[in-house]
Design an enzyme around this catalytic site. Structure first.
Site, mmCIF file in Angstrom:
data_model
loop_
_atom_site.group_PDB
_atom_site.id
_atom_site.type_symbol
_atom_site.label_atom_id
_atom_site.label_comp_id
_atom_site.label_asym_id
_atom_site.label_seq_id
_atom_site.Cartn_x
_atom_site.Cartn_y
_atom_site.Cartn_z
ATOM 1 N N CYS A 159 23.160 82.052 32.541
ATOM 2 C CA CYS A 159 24.490 81.612 32.133
ATOM 3 C C CYS A 159 24.946 80.510 33.080
ATOM 4 C CB CYS A 159 25.491 82.765 32.112
ATOM 5 S SG CYS A 159 25.759 83.502 33.728
ATOM 6 N N ASP A 160 26.098 79.952 32.807
ATOM 7 C CA ASP A 160 26.549 78.797 33.578
ATOM 8 C C ASP A 160 27.124 79.219 34.923
ATOM 9 O OD1 ASP A 160 28.499 75.840 32.649
ATOM 10 O OD2 ASP A 160 27.209 76.273 34.354
#
Length: 248
Positions: A159-160
């Site tokens: 994920c970011d």
């Protein structure tokens, strides 16, 4: 903020049910005006308990809703529960116009907003003065894409900003592999830290393309919810069938 939207549900679960309150700090630090909402909500909760003369018999640690209710004084349940509900409602009512006022600007500069959230995670860790297992785990990442025929050995959730839900998703898939009797390397990482040697990357849909650029040779699987996706069973079945075929 794409990362904030993608990770907020997992952060809510960790904060409300798990009692790890530090997990919401980065969201507030990314937009400091939200501190006003935090103050308003906190003051409302305290005032409610004062009015109802309610409270706890001992500290709730960690401060999950379960721990709070377990430590609530016998005649204080109404006041304590109301304080939680009203504090949350007031916080929401104050935060909503603040977020709506800057929504268009945030959407136009989504990548910049995500960078601020990532910086806020780092700042939260720095403010604590030590590494946080929760914030580190939440910085995990999961990639997504198409089903392929390559052998799956290394599965990575990417994920970011890595706010918890991806780490929890990795744990869910790890347990599914264990129950199925399948051995696989399941981990989590930030998209920026993908090395290209991943076999399968699981991400939320809006982050898949970025993960694909970092790890173009991996199988990519997109999910809407890291905590409960039917695609996990498909991944387990794929890896199980591959290993069974190899054994034969």
């Amino acid at each position: 903020m794409g990362a904030a939207r993608a990770t907020a549900p997992g952060a809510f679960i960790i904060q409300f049910l798990g009692g790890i309150h530090e997990v919401y700090f980065p969201y507030v630090l990314a937009k400091p005006l939200l501190i006003v909402a935090m103050i308003g909500g906190g003051a409302t909760g305290v005032l409610t308990n004062v009015i109802f003369r309610s409270g706890l018999v001992a500290p709730a640690a960690p401060g999950s809703i379960f721990a709070v209710l377990a430590q609530t004084e016998r005649n204080s349940y109404i006041g304590v529960i109301l304080s939680v509900v009203l504090a949350g409602a007031v916080t929401f009512l104050i935060a909503m116009p603040i977020l709506l006022a800057s929504r268009k600007r945030d959407l136009l500069a989504e990548s910049e907003a995500d960078a601020r959230l990532a910086a806020s995670v780092a700042q939260t860790t720095a403010n604590k003065g030590k590494q946080s297992s929760v914030l580190s785990g939440l910085a995990a990442s999961v990639g997504s894409g198409d089903v392929a025929t390559k052998t799956i050995e290394k599965v990575v959730f990417a994920c970011d900003a890595g706010m918890g839900s991806s780490a929890m998703g990795a744990s869910v898939l790890r347990n599914k592999f264990k129950k199925a009797g399948v051995e696989a390397d399941v981990s989590n990482a930030a998209i920026a830290n993908l090395t290209g040697d991943e076999d399968l990357v699981i991400t939320q849909a809006e982050l898949t393309e970025r993960a694909r650029q970092k790890s173009p040779n991996a199988v990519h699987v997109s999910v809407d919810n890291f905590m409960n996706s039917p695609k996990y069973d498909e991944v387990v079945e794929l890896v199980k069938n591959q290993k069974n075929g190899a054994a034969e």
